[in-house]
Design a protein around this motif. Structure first.
Motif, PDB file in Angstrom:
ATOM      1  N   GLU A 100     -33.960 -41.142 -46.078  1.00 30.55           N
ATOM      2  CA  GLU A 100     -34.728 -39.940 -45.762  1.00 30.55           C
ATOM      3  C   GLU A 100     -35.598 -40.191 -44.544  1.00 30.55           C
ATOM      4  O   GLU A 100     -36.629 -40.823 -44.648  1.00 30.55           O
ATOM      5  CB  GLU A 100     -35.626 -39.563 -46.939  1.00 30.55           C
ATOM      6  N   SER A 101     -35.164 -39.736 -43.432  1.00 27.44           N
ATOM      7  CA  SER A 101     -35.980 -39.917 -42.256  1.00 27.44           C
ATOM      8  C   SER A 101     -35.898 -38.648 -41.417  1.00 27.44           C
ATOM      9  O   SER A 101     -34.819 -38.289 -40.961  1.00 27.44           O
ATOM     10  CB  SER A 101     -35.460 -41.096 -41.451  1.00 27.44           C
ATOM     11  N   PRO A 102     -37.017 -38.003 -41.142  1.00 22.25           N
ATOM     12  CA  PRO A 102     -38.285 -38.046 -41.860  1.00 22.25           C
ATOM     13  C   PRO A 102     -38.202 -37.282 -43.167  1.00 22.25           C
ATOM     14  O   PRO A 102     -37.203 -36.617 -43.386  1.00 22.25           O
ATOM     15  CB  PRO A 102     -39.240 -37.359 -40.878  1.00 22.25           C
ATOM     16  N   PRO A 103     -39.133 -37.207 -44.043  1.00 20.77           N
ATOM     17  CA  PRO A 103     -40.434 -37.834 -43.979  1.00 20.77           C
ATOM     18  C   PRO A 103     -40.520 -39.164 -44.715  1.00 20.77           C
ATOM     19  O   PRO A 103     -41.529 -39.834 -44.640  1.00 20.77           O
ATOM     20  CB  PRO A 103     -41.336 -36.802 -44.640  1.00 20.77           C
ATOM     21  N   ASN A 137     -43.422 -34.731 -51.232  1.00 19.02           N
ATOM     22  CA  ASN A 137     -42.788 -34.153 -50.055  1.00 19.02           C
ATOM     23  C   ASN A 137     -41.407 -33.639 -50.420  1.00 19.02           C
ATOM     24  O   ASN A 137     -40.950 -33.817 -51.544  1.00 19.02           O
ATOM     25  CB  ASN A 137     -42.761 -35.120 -48.867  1.00 19.02           C
ATOM     26  N   ILE A 139     -37.279 -32.434 -48.711  1.00 18.47           N
ATOM     27  CA  ILE A 139     -36.309 -32.344 -47.624  1.00 18.47           C
ATOM     28  C   ILE A 139     -35.315 -31.258 -47.983  1.00 18.47           C
ATOM     29  O   ILE A 139     -34.762 -31.253 -49.090  1.00 18.47           O
ATOM     30  CB  ILE A 139     -35.552 -33.677 -47.422  1.00 18.47           C
ATOM     31  N   ASP A 186     -31.744 -29.880 -47.182  1.00 18.84           N
ATOM     32  CA  ASP A 186     -30.491 -30.315 -46.560  1.00 18.84           C
ATOM     33  C   ASP A 186     -29.535 -29.133 -46.491  1.00 18.84           C
ATOM     34  O   ASP A 186     -28.918 -28.754 -47.485  1.00 18.84           O
ATOM     35  CB  ASP A 186     -29.872 -31.459 -47.356  1.00 18.84           C
ATOM     36  N   ALA A 244     -39.230 -31.846 -44.514  1.00 20.42           N
ATOM     37  CA  ALA A 244     -38.383 -32.027 -43.352  1.00 20.42           C
ATOM     38  C   ALA A 244     -37.133 -31.178 -43.561  1.00 20.42           C
ATOM     39  O   ALA A 244     -36.802 -30.811 -44.684  1.00 20.42           O
ATOM     40  CB  ALA A 244     -38.008 -33.497 -43.192  1.00 20.42           C
ATOM     41  N   ARG A 293     -32.975 -30.788 -42.652  1.00 18.99           N
ATOM     42  CA  ARG A 293     -31.772 -31.460 -42.177  1.00 18.99           C
ATOM     43  C   ARG A 293     -30.690 -30.405 -41.970  1.00 18.99           C
ATOM     44  O   ARG A 293     -30.310 -29.709 -42.894  1.00 18.99           O
ATOM     45  CB  ARG A 293     -31.326 -32.480 -43.230  1.00 18.99           C
TER      46      ARG A 293
END
Length: 159
Positions: A60-63, A72, A74, A76, A156, A158
């Protein structure tokens, strides 16, 4: 002159009274149950998690893992249906888990969690990622805010 009157309880009277109470008790209980006086059994909310893993093992980049005590997310949108990874801190087996994912508006996803009913919690406190499928009501690439239990969290995207 006043006379005092006494009634003695004889065996036939005691038996008659006991039979009367025994006959009335089931009827009274049934009436209470029919009127909602007896609470329904507690229902445990169903988890929506399709995958769960320690956040350190996630790509996981970011966060990445949140600061301890924080959460947090993400989004996708590279897969269909889109997925949301929520990472939060807790103890393995005792993590709160997502039970509802809804669109608050076209740009905001709202996740509601429920506490785990597990009583044997590990002493470790770590970041765990839980993946859920996003509802298809709105395009996932329009997400601008993720809320978990009414709190906005860092997220974040994606694509």
């Amino acid at each position: 002159m006043l006379r005092q009157r006494t009634t003695s309880l004889t065996l036939p009277r005691v038996l008659g009274l006991a039979l009367l109470v025994a006959a009335a008790l089931p009827v009274g209980l049934a009436a209470c149950a029919g009127n909602g006086a007896v609470p329904p059994p507690e229902v445990t909310p169903r988890s929506l998690v399709v995958e769960s893993f320690p956040a350190e093992a996630a790509e996981e980049s970011p966060p990445g893992p949140p600061i301890e005590g924080m959460t947090n997310a993400i989004v996708d949108a590279t897969v269909r249906p889109a997925r949301l990874t929520v990472t939060m801190w807790g103890t393995p087996g005792c993590m709160p888990y997502p039970v509802s994912v809804t669109w608050y508006d076209p740009w905001t996803v709202h996740v509601t969690t429920a506490p785990s009913d597990e009583t044997r919690c590990a002493p470790d406190h770590l970041a765990v990622s839980q993946v859920v499928v996003l509802p298809v009501d709105h395009p996932a690439d329009e997400v601008r805010t993720v809320r978990v239990d009414d709190a906005s969290v860092a997220f974040a995207f994606r694509q």
